[in-house]
Design a protein around this motif. Structure first.
Motif, short mmCIF file in Angstrom:
data_model
loop_
_atom_site.label_atom_id
_atom_site.label_comp_id
_atom_site.label_asym_id
_atom_site.label_seq_id
_atom_site.Cartn_x
_atom_site.Cartn_y
_atom_site.Cartn_z
N HIS A 217 0.82 -1.21 0.00
CA HIS A 217 0.00 0.00 0.00
C HIS A 217 0.85 1.26 0.00
N ALA A 218 0.32 2.29 -0.62
CA ALA A 218 0.96 3.60 -0.55
C ALA A 218 0.82 4.10 0.88
N GLU A 219 1.74 4.91 1.33
CA GLU A 219 1.74 5.36 2.71
C GLU A 219 0.48 6.15 3.08
N THR A 220 -0.20 6.67 2.08
CA THR A 220 -1.38 7.47 2.37
C THR A 220 -2.66 6.64 2.43
N SER A 221 -2.60 5.37 2.04
CA SER A 221 -3.81 4.55 2.05
C SER A 221 -3.89 3.73 3.33
N ARG A 222 -5.07 3.14 3.53
CA ARG A 222 -5.28 2.33 4.72
C ARG A 222 -4.63 0.97 4.56
N GLN A 223 -4.18 0.43 5.67
CA GLN A 223 -3.55 -0.87 5.67
C GLN A 223 -4.59 -1.95 5.43
N LYS A 224 -4.21 -3.01 4.73
CA LYS A 224 -5.10 -4.10 4.42
C LYS A 224 -4.70 -5.33 5.24
N LEU A 225 -5.68 -6.18 5.51
CA LEU A 225 -5.43 -7.38 6.29
C LEU A 225 -4.42 -8.30 5.60
N GLU A 226 -4.46 -8.34 4.26
CA GLU A 226 -3.53 -9.18 3.52
C GLU A 226 -2.08 -8.77 3.77
N GLU A 227 -1.86 -7.47 3.95
CA GLU A 227 -0.50 -6.98 4.19
C GLU A 227 0.02 -7.45 5.54
N VAL A 228 -0.88 -7.58 6.51
CA VAL A 228 -0.47 -8.05 7.83
C VAL A 228 -0.22 -9.56 7.79
N LEU A 229 -1.14 -10.29 7.15
CA LEU A 229 -1.03 -11.74 7.14
C LEU A 229 0.05 -12.26 6.19
N LEU A 230 0.12 -11.71 4.98
CA LEU A 230 1.03 -12.25 3.97
C LEU A 230 2.39 -11.58 3.95
N GLU A 231 2.44 -10.30 4.27
CA GLU A 231 3.69 -9.57 4.18
C GLU A 231 4.30 -9.27 5.54
N HIS A 232 3.68 -9.80 6.59
CA HIS A 232 4.18 -9.71 7.96
C HIS A 232 4.38 -8.27 8.43
N GLU A 233 3.47 -7.38 7.99
CA GLU A 233 3.53 -6.01 8.50
C GLU A 233 2.91 -5.97 9.90
N GLU A 234 3.35 -5.03 10.68
CA GLU A 234 2.76 -4.82 12.00
C GLU A 234 1.41 -4.14 11.83
N PRO A 235 0.32 -4.67 12.42
CA PRO A 235 -0.99 -4.04 12.22
C PRO A 235 -1.03 -2.65 12.87
N THR A 236 -1.65 -1.72 12.16
CA THR A 236 -1.80 -0.37 12.70
C THR A 236 -2.96 -0.35 13.69
N ALA A 237 -3.00 0.68 14.52
CA ALA A 237 -4.10 0.83 15.48
C ALA A 237 -5.43 0.98 14.74
N GLU A 238 -5.40 1.68 13.60
CA GLU A 238 -6.62 1.87 12.81
C GLU A 238 -7.17 0.53 12.32
N LEU A 239 -6.29 -0.35 11.84
CA LEU A 239 -6.73 -1.66 11.37
C LEU A 239 -7.29 -2.49 12.52
N LEU A 240 -6.62 -2.47 13.66
CA LEU A 240 -7.10 -3.23 14.81
C LEU A 240 -8.47 -2.73 15.28
N GLU A 241 -8.69 -1.42 15.25
CA GLU A 241 -9.99 -0.86 15.63
C GLU A 241 -11.07 -1.28 14.63
N GLU A 242 -10.72 -1.30 13.36
CA GLU A 242 -11.68 -1.70 12.33
C GLU A 242 -12.07 -3.17 12.49
N ILE A 243 -11.10 -4.02 12.77
CA ILE A 243 -11.39 -5.44 12.99
C ILE A 243 -12.26 -5.63 14.22
#
Length: 102
Positions: A44-70
């Motif tokens: 994702h571009a730095e200005t877009s929202r993080q996607k679940l696939e990026e956390v699961l497949l690319e091992h990114e650290e989930p952002t607080a925004e993503l955790l709140e959405e989940i």
């Protein structure tokens, strides 16, 4: 036919690599590419929202925004069959045409 000006093995490849890197830098200065055209579907571009696939497949650290959405999705009441049918009819599907729901 052994000439003293003949480059040694690998020297020409190194020269080409150096010239291509210099040219990339020079062209980048002349023709900058907007950041929106540089991102891929998985990165994702730095200005877009993080996607679940990026956390699961690319091992990114989930952002607080993503955790709140989940968390909000987990706490939401289930949708009724009527609501699911209504949303399916409103969605245009792959062609984006709401007149032909898929």
């Amino acid at each position: 036919m052994n000439d003293s000006t003949t480059p040694k093995d690998g020297d020409f490849a190194n020269w080409v690599d150096e010239k291509s890197e210099a040219l990339k830098f020079e062209l980048g200065e002349k023709f900058p590419v907007p950041p929106t055209e540089l991102h891929s579907s998985s990165a994702h571009a730095e200005t877009s929202r993080q996607k679940l696939e990026e956390v699961l497949l690319e091992h990114e650290e989930p952002t607080a925004e993503l955790l709140e959405e989940i968390q909000a999705m987990e706490n939401a009441p289930p949708l009724s069959d009527e609501e699911l049918a209504r949303q399916a009819l409103e969605a245009g599907g792959a062609d984006g045409d709401a007149a032909t729901p898929e």
